[in-house]
Enzyme design. Structure first.
Site, PDB file in Angstrom:
ATOM      1  CG  MET A 141      -1.694   1.037   2.207  1.00  0.00           C
ATOM      2  SD  MET A 141       0.437   1.068   3.006  1.00  0.00           S
ATOM      3  CE  MET A 141       1.347   0.266   4.424  1.00  0.00           C
ATOM      4  N   PRO A 142       2.712   1.666   0.938  1.00  0.00           N
ATOM      5  CG  PRO A 142       4.002   1.439   2.208  1.00  0.00           C
ATOM      6  CD  PRO A 142       2.553   0.530   1.315  1.00  0.00           C
ATOM      7  CG  PHE A 143       3.079   6.147  -4.620  1.00  0.00           C
ATOM      8  CD1 PHE A 143       3.475   5.726  -5.822  1.00  0.00           C
ATOM      9  CD2 PHE A 143       3.315   7.181  -4.740  1.00  0.00           C
ATOM     10  CE1 PHE A 143       4.300   6.350  -6.734  1.00  0.00           C
ATOM     11  CE2 PHE A 143       3.503   8.340  -5.652  1.00  0.00           C
ATOM     12  CZ  PHE A 143       4.033   7.355  -6.609  1.00  0.00           C
TER      13      PHE A 143
END
Length: 129
Positions: free
Chosen positions: A1-3
């Site tokens: 989920m991190p960008f």
């Protein structure tokens, strides 16, 4: 989920840039419990005329090898986990590709879970209507 967005001075080899992404991803997996294949990162290179930073802000001596890292992630982590992530990223990047801890700048942007769409025009993490 991190960008994750990574900005560096132009001229670093591809292996260096890849090592940055690998070290950051390992840190996210270890500290934030991110799945191994949950990787969304971009690396941008900037020439001297487009790369500005405080060389001594907060009494930290930075060099032109500064790595600017911005991670957008769910707003579900504690302050302790965030601090652990910053430390682990600096440790991993010191190991490979050899970035000095003084040259590791991390900015974490917390967002609500419904602020993500991973494809198909769907907010996969949003609560059902």
């Amino acid at each position: 989920m991190p960008f994750t967005r990574i900005a560096v001075r132009a001229g670093k080899p591809a292996a260096y840039r890849k090592a940055l992404t690998q070290g950051i991803q390992r840190s996210l997996v270890e500290i934030f419990n991110v799945p191994e294949d949950d990787i969304f990162m971009v690396v941008t290179e900037h020439d001297q005329d487009n790369f500005f930073y405080g060389k001594h802000y907060l009494d930290i001596d930075r060099s032109d090898d500064l790595v600017l890292i911005q991670i957008t992630a769910n707003n579900t982590r504690t302050v302790e986990l965030k601090k652990a992530l910053y430390k682990r990223i600096a440790e991993h990047l010191a190991e490979s590709p050899g970035v000095r801890p003084e040259d590791v700048f991390v900015n974490l942007v917390d967002v609500p879970k419904e602020n993500w769409s991973f494809g198909n025009g769907i907010a996969q993490y949003a609560p059902p209507a």
